[in-house]
Design an enzyme around this catalytic site. Structure first.
Site, short mmCIF file in Angstrom:
data_model
loop_
_atom_site.label_atom_id
_atom_site.label_comp_id
_atom_site.label_asym_id
_atom_site.label_seq_id
_atom_site.Cartn_x
_atom_site.Cartn_y
_atom_site.Cartn_z
N ARG A 120 -30.57 -14.69 -69.65
CA ARG A 120 -30.78 -15.67 -70.73
C ARG A 120 -31.06 -14.98 -72.07
O ARG A 120 -30.63 -15.45 -73.11
CB ARG A 120 -31.94 -16.62 -70.37
N TYR A 229 -27.72 -12.62 -58.24
CA TYR A 229 -26.41 -12.28 -58.80
C TYR A 229 -26.57 -11.19 -59.86
O TYR A 229 -27.67 -10.99 -60.41
CB TYR A 229 -25.73 -13.52 -59.40
#
Ligand SMILES: Cc1cc2nc3c(=O)[nH]c(=O)nc-3n(C[C@H](O)[C@H](O)[C@H](O)COP(=O)(O)OP(=O)(O)OC[C@H]3O[C@@H](n4cnc5c(N)ncnc54)[C@H](O)[C@@H]3O)c2cc1C
Length: 403
Positions: A120, A229
């Protein structure tokens, strides 16, 4: 971008439209950029003192990366992202791979844009860099948008420091715990969803060598699941652990101890993934929230966007993607014709059914992920039997979207 480009909403001979955006998160910044690309000026006010670069991993399907490509910032996001090859679904307790669905090249070829996994911070930084120096965007950190009142020709906005601003439209992109939502539409506050999410980002070296590094992995079990991930070109791994349970605080960023995970169903997971989770990582926790779909996203010259409009559980990995889609559709409509309230309403109409479908799918996935007993066996059987491409083609409605 040319510094001389005139703002479409500031014509020479008329009172300028003043578009104010509350919140410089993923949705607010994308909206400002999308408006600017259509020649519309905006002012973004962010409550935090500095533009926030907190958070961990976010997944961006082709539906979202197509928007970023259209805004000209896909490459600056991609250099910090990973493009996983597959989505591998495991039975958490046995470790068995139940399904391996295509991402990577398959997604790019089918939907014309990549499926990316990104930190992010990196996504936020790419958006912040893109708006820096844009003459049609101003961003003011440390400015809390508290409330608003409608006028016949716009809104009066009250700021936390007591200042009052007159604007033509207010876009409330103030996130999950939006203060402005309840002023736009009658709604309750979000409630604990009965699940807590723990997240961390670790160096690639921490990932068990048995696990393929360039894949999204999901581990399913009764009462808990794990998703991990690659991010940052595969040099780091974003990990989220979701366990059933309730905690009450409103923050994305509370420090958390691994002890809560040790005492959870994760202790019954296959040894290699369990030991990976129980290693010495720095965990942050947030209690997941739910909110029934809000009745209206717009009210006169105000509109909700992103999590403020539609908080969603993270089990479809679309929170960031839907905020990015909202931004593109909002900008398209604001740049169109008609009164501002009509243009905002057109945005609401265009978005609502799709987003509600995603919200419902996220909720359903949350139930499926934590199934127990015969229902879990049935789920595992379906996953193992289905052809991988077919499973992904079921999501064409999601990933094949264009603004
Ligand atoms: C600090 C933080 C960390 C996050 N970490 C993750 C993560 O690790 N993984 C994940 O999937 N999602 C994370 N999210 C949520 C994710 O960014 C959103 O679900 C999604 O991107 C939708 O974006 P949004 O713009 O609607 O909301 P957000 O990205 O949450 O942005 C909302 C913004 O509005 C600001 N704001 C709030 N109230 C006001 C106000 N009254 N006036 C002005 N500004 C205000 C907030 O400070 C924030 O910057 C995080 C959000 C935040 C704020």
């Amino acid at each position: 971008m040319s510094k001389k480009r005139p703002a479409k909403n500031i014509p020479d001979d008329a009172v300028p439209e003043r578009i104010v955006i509350a919140g410089a998160g993923i949705g607010g910044l994308t909206a400002a950029l999308a408006l600017s690309r259509r020649g519309v000026a905006s002012e973004v006010f962010e409550r935090r003192e500095a533009l926030s670069e907190a958070g961990a991993g976010i997944q961006l399907g082709p539906n979202a990366t197509k928007v970023l490509a259209g805004l000209g910032i896909l490459e600056s996001v991609r250099v910090f992202s990973s493009e996983p090859d597959h989505l591998r679904v495991h039975d958490g307790q046995s470790g068995r791979v139940l399904a391996r669905m295509p991402l990577g090249q398959w997604m790019r070829e089918r939907h014309g844009a990549p499926y990316l996994t990104v930190h992010r911070q990196d996504l936020h930084r790419a958006l912040s860099s893109a708006i820096q120096g844009d003459p049609l965007i101003t961003v003011s950190p440390g400015r809390d948008v508290v409330s608003f009142l409608h006028r016949p020709d716009g809104v009066d906005i009250s700021m936390g420091n007591g200042e009052c601003l007159a604007a033509t439209a207010l876009i409330a992109a103030d996130g999950l715990w939006s203060k402005l939502r309840a002023q736009v539409t009658p709604t309750a506050a979000p409630k604990p969803a009965g699940k807590c999410a723990y997240r961390t980002v670790v160096p690639l070296a921490a990932l068990p060598p048995l696990l393929s590094a360039n894949d999204v992995h999901i581990w399913l079990a009764p009462g808990a699941h794990i998703v991990h991930y690659p991010v940052r070109q595969g040099s780091e791994v974003a990990v989220v652990v979701v366990i059933d349970g309730v905690a009450s605080h409103e923050s994305w960023n509370s420090a958390a101890s691994v002890d809560a995970l040790r005492a959870s169903p994760i202790s019954g997971f296959a040894a290699h993934v369990r030991d990976f989770i129980f290693a010495n990582h720095v965990w942050r926790m947030w209690p997941l929230q739910k909110l029934a779909p809000v009745e209206r996203w717009t009210n006169g010259a105000t509109a909700l966007l992103g999590d403020a409009a539609h908080p969603m559980l993270p089990f479809f990995a679309q929170g960031g993607g839907m905020a990015i889609e909202d931004a593109a559709v909002l900008a398209k409509n604001i740049a169109g014709d008609g009164t501002l309230p009509d243009r905002l309403y057109a945005y609401e109409v265009e978005r609502k059914a799709r987003v509600n479908r995603v919200v419902t799918a996220s909720k359903t996935n949350g139930r499926i992920y934590h199934l127990d007993g015969p229902m879990a066996l049935a789920r595992n059987g379906v996953l193992a039997a289905a052809p991988p491409g077919l499973m992904m083609r079921r999501y064409d409605w999601l990933y094949g979207w264009t603004a």
